[in-house]
Design a protein around this motif. Structure first.
Motif, PDB file in Angstrom:
ATOM      1  N   ALA A  80       0.832  -1.204   0.000  1.00  0.00           N
ATOM      2  CA  ALA A  80       0.000   0.000   0.000  1.00  0.00           C
ATOM      3  C   ALA A  80       0.868   1.256   0.000  1.00  0.00           C
ATOM      4  N   ILE A  81       1.902   1.246   0.825  1.00  0.00           N
ATOM      5  CA  ILE A  81       2.743   2.437   0.967  1.00  0.00           C
ATOM      6  C   ILE A  81       3.821   2.499  -0.113  1.00  0.00           C
ATOM      7  N   TYR A  82       4.617   1.450  -0.222  1.00  0.00           N
ATOM      8  CA  TYR A  82       5.788   1.487  -1.086  1.00  0.00           C
ATOM      9  C   TYR A  82       5.466   1.271  -2.563  1.00  0.00           C
ATOM     10  N   VAL A  83       4.301   0.734  -2.857  1.00  0.00           N
ATOM     11  CA  VAL A  83       3.892   0.591  -4.251  1.00  0.00           C
ATOM     12  C   VAL A  83       2.751   1.566  -4.557  1.00  0.00           C
ATOM     13  N   GLY A  84       1.675   1.472  -3.814  1.00  0.00           N
ATOM     14  CA  GLY A  84       0.504   2.300  -4.101  1.00  0.00           C
ATOM     15  C   GLY A  84       0.754   3.792  -3.999  1.00  0.00           C
ATOM     16  N   VAL A  85       1.305   4.233  -2.894  1.00  0.00           N
ATOM     17  CA  VAL A  85       1.547   5.671  -2.712  1.00  0.00           C
ATOM     18  C   VAL A  85       2.622   6.162  -3.676  1.00  0.00           C
ATOM     19  N   ARG A  86       3.651   5.354  -3.894  1.00  0.00           N
ATOM     20  CA  ARG A  86       4.703   5.758  -4.845  1.00  0.00           C
ATOM     21  C   ARG A  86       4.148   5.873  -6.267  1.00  0.00           C
ATOM     22  N   LEU A  87       3.289   4.933  -6.679  1.00  0.00           N
ATOM     23  CA  LEU A  87       2.694   5.026  -8.017  1.00  0.00           C
ATOM     24  C   LEU A  87       1.741   6.212  -8.119  1.00  0.00           C
ATOM     25  N   ALA A  88       1.011   6.495  -7.048  1.00  0.00           N
ATOM     26  CA  ALA A  88       0.133   7.671  -7.039  1.00  0.00           C
ATOM     27  C   ALA A  88       0.957   8.953  -7.162  1.00  0.00           C
ATOM     28  N   THR A  89       2.077   9.002  -6.468  1.00  0.00           N
ATOM     29  CA  THR A  89       2.969  10.161  -6.560  1.00  0.00           C
ATOM     30  C   THR A  89       3.509  10.299  -7.979  1.00  0.00           C
ATOM     31  N   ALA A  90       3.913   9.184  -8.561  1.00  0.00           N
ATOM     32  CA  ALA A  90       4.434   9.209  -9.931  1.00  0.00           C
ATOM     33  C   ALA A  90       3.364   9.689 -10.914  1.00  0.00           C
ATOM     34  N   GLY A  91       2.166   9.167 -10.775  1.00  0.00           N
ATOM     35  CA  GLY A  91       1.070   9.580 -11.663  1.00  0.00           C
ATOM     36  C   GLY A  91       0.734  11.053 -11.519  1.00  0.00           C
ATOM     37  N   LEU A  92       0.688  11.523 -10.295  1.00  0.00           N
ATOM     38  CA  LEU A  92       0.397  12.931 -10.042  1.00  0.00           C
ATOM     39  C   LEU A  92       1.507  13.816 -10.611  1.00  0.00           C
ATOM     40  N   ALA A  93       2.759  13.399 -10.436  1.00  0.00           N
ATOM     41  CA  ALA A  93       3.884  14.173 -10.969  1.00  0.00           C
ATOM     42  C   ALA A  93       3.839  14.229 -12.500  1.00  0.00           C
ATOM     43  N   LEU A  94       3.512  13.112 -13.132  1.00  0.00           N
ATOM     44  CA  LEU A  94       3.398  13.108 -14.596  1.00  0.00           C
ATOM     45  C   LEU A  94       2.272  14.016 -15.069  1.00  0.00           C
ATOM     46  N   LEU A  95       1.148  13.936 -14.400  1.00  0.00           N
ATOM     47  CA  LEU A  95       0.018  14.800 -14.750  1.00  0.00           C
ATOM     48  C   LEU A  95       0.388  16.263 -14.563  1.00  0.00           C
ATOM     49  N   ALA A  96       1.067  16.573 -13.468  1.00  0.00           N
ATOM     50  CA  ALA A  96       1.486  17.951 -13.205  1.00  0.00           C
ATOM     51  C   ALA A  96       2.477  18.425 -14.265  1.00  0.00           C
ATOM     52  N   ALA A  97       3.363  17.548 -14.708  1.00  0.00           N
ATOM     53  CA  ALA A  97       4.346  17.922 -15.730  1.00  0.00           C
ATOM     54  C   ALA A  97       3.658  18.220 -17.061  1.00  0.00           C
ATOM     55  N   ARG A  98       2.606  17.507 -17.350  1.00  0.00           N
ATOM     56  CA  ARG A  98       1.871  17.734 -18.611  1.00  0.00           C
ATOM     57  C   ARG A  98       0.994  18.965 -18.538  1.00  0.00           C
ATOM     58  N   GLN A  99       0.492  19.268 -17.343  1.00  0.00           N
ATOM     59  CA  GLN A  99      -0.413  20.395 -17.151  1.00  0.00           C
ATOM     60  C   GLN A  99       0.315  21.518 -16.406  1.00  0.00           C
ATOM     61  N   GLY A 100       1.411  21.999 -16.973  1.00  0.00           N
ATOM     62  CA  GLY A 100       2.259  22.974 -16.311  1.00  0.00           C
ATOM     63  C   GLY A 100       1.567  24.262 -15.916  1.00  0.00           C
ATOM     64  N   ASP A 101       0.479  24.597 -16.598  1.00  0.00           N
ATOM     65  CA  ASP A 101      -0.220  25.834 -16.278  1.00  0.00           C
ATOM     66  C   ASP A 101      -1.190  25.663 -15.108  1.00  0.00           C
ATOM     67  N   GLN A 102      -1.221  24.484 -14.507  1.00  0.00           N
ATOM     68  CA  GLN A 102      -2.071  24.226 -13.342  1.00  0.00           C
ATOM     69  C   GLN A 102      -1.168  23.918 -12.146  1.00  0.00           C
ATOM     70  N   PRO A 103      -0.674  24.951 -11.469  1.00  0.00           N
ATOM     71  CA  PRO A 103       0.328  24.745 -10.420  1.00  0.00           C
ATOM     72  C   PRO A 103      -0.149  23.907  -9.242  1.00  0.00           C
ATOM     73  N   ILE A 104      -1.428  23.798  -9.037  1.00  0.00           N
ATOM     74  CA  ILE A 104      -1.931  23.034  -7.888  1.00  0.00           C
ATOM     75  C   ILE A 104      -1.503  21.571  -7.970  1.00  0.00           C
ATOM     76  N   LEU A 105      -1.400  21.021  -9.170  1.00  0.00           N
ATOM     77  CA  LEU A 105      -0.998  19.619  -9.320  1.00  0.00           C
ATOM     78  C   LEU A 105       0.439  19.410  -8.854  1.00  0.00           C
ATOM     79  N   GLY A 106       1.328  20.328  -9.197  1.00  0.00           N
ATOM     80  CA  GLY A 106       2.700  20.251  -8.714  1.00  0.00           C
ATOM     81  C   GLY A 106       2.775  20.467  -7.212  1.00  0.00           C
ATOM     82  N   ASP A 107       1.901  21.345  -6.701  1.00  0.00           N
ATOM     83  CA  ASP A 107       1.852  21.583  -5.255  1.00  0.00           C
ATOM     84  C   ASP A 107       1.417  20.321  -4.511  1.00  0.00           C
ATOM     85  N   LEU A 108       0.454  19.622  -5.056  1.00  0.00           N
ATOM     86  CA  LEU A 108      -0.001  18.367  -4.436  1.00  0.00           C
ATOM     87  C   LEU A 108       1.108  17.319  -4.472  1.00  0.00           C
TER      88      LEU A 108
END
Length: 136
Positions: free
Chosen positions: A56-84
């Motif tokens: 849950a922690i070392y796979v699930g949370v890490r993959l969620a972080t990776a997904g959020l970071a990728l989404l934030a990188a694609r949506q650079g004009d939406q700073p809240i995603l990078g903040d999250l």
């Protein structure tokens, strides 16, 4: 040194991609060899619940972080995603700091990982686009 808005965005996007890659690789490592990964961080896996919690922690949370970071990188004009993404990263050393009052600071590899999480999270917040304090 003052960075232009486009340079800040480019640096933030690159950092988000590095975070996504590192988080994905950490999750992959945990999936492929959970016992070795757990041992490296001083965690002892016992029974189904122990492994479930580890995944849950070392796979699930890490993959969620990776997904959020990728989404934030694609949506650079939406700073809240990078903040999250930064908050996901900063929550981990914060939790370890709370634990430090009861049992001491982490040691070895975990201490290094904590420093990297802290620096990456703070860098994301420092590279946040200026003039958009609460914009999505």
């Amino acid at each position: 040194m003052v960075l232009s808005a486009s340079h800040r965005l480019r640096l933030r996007t690159q950092l988000l991609r590095v975070i996504a890659t590192a988080s994905s690789l950490a999750a992959l490592s945990a999936m492929l060899d959970p016992d070795r990964t757990a041992e490296a961080f001083g965690v002892f896996l016992v029974g189904v619940n122990g492994y479930s919690q580890f995944y849950a922690i070392y796979v699930g949370v890490r993959l969620a972080t990776a997904g959020l970071a990728l989404l934030a990188a694609r949506q650079g004009d939406q700073p809240i995603l990078g903040d999250l993404t930064a908050l996901f990263l900063l929550a981990q050393p914060l939790g370890r700091l709370v634990a430090a009052f009861a049992i001491g600071l982490p040691q070895g590899l975990l201490f290094v990982v904590s420093g990297i999480e802290l620096l990456a999270g703070l860098a994301l917040l420092l590279l946040r686009p200026q003039g958009k304090p609460l914009s999505p």
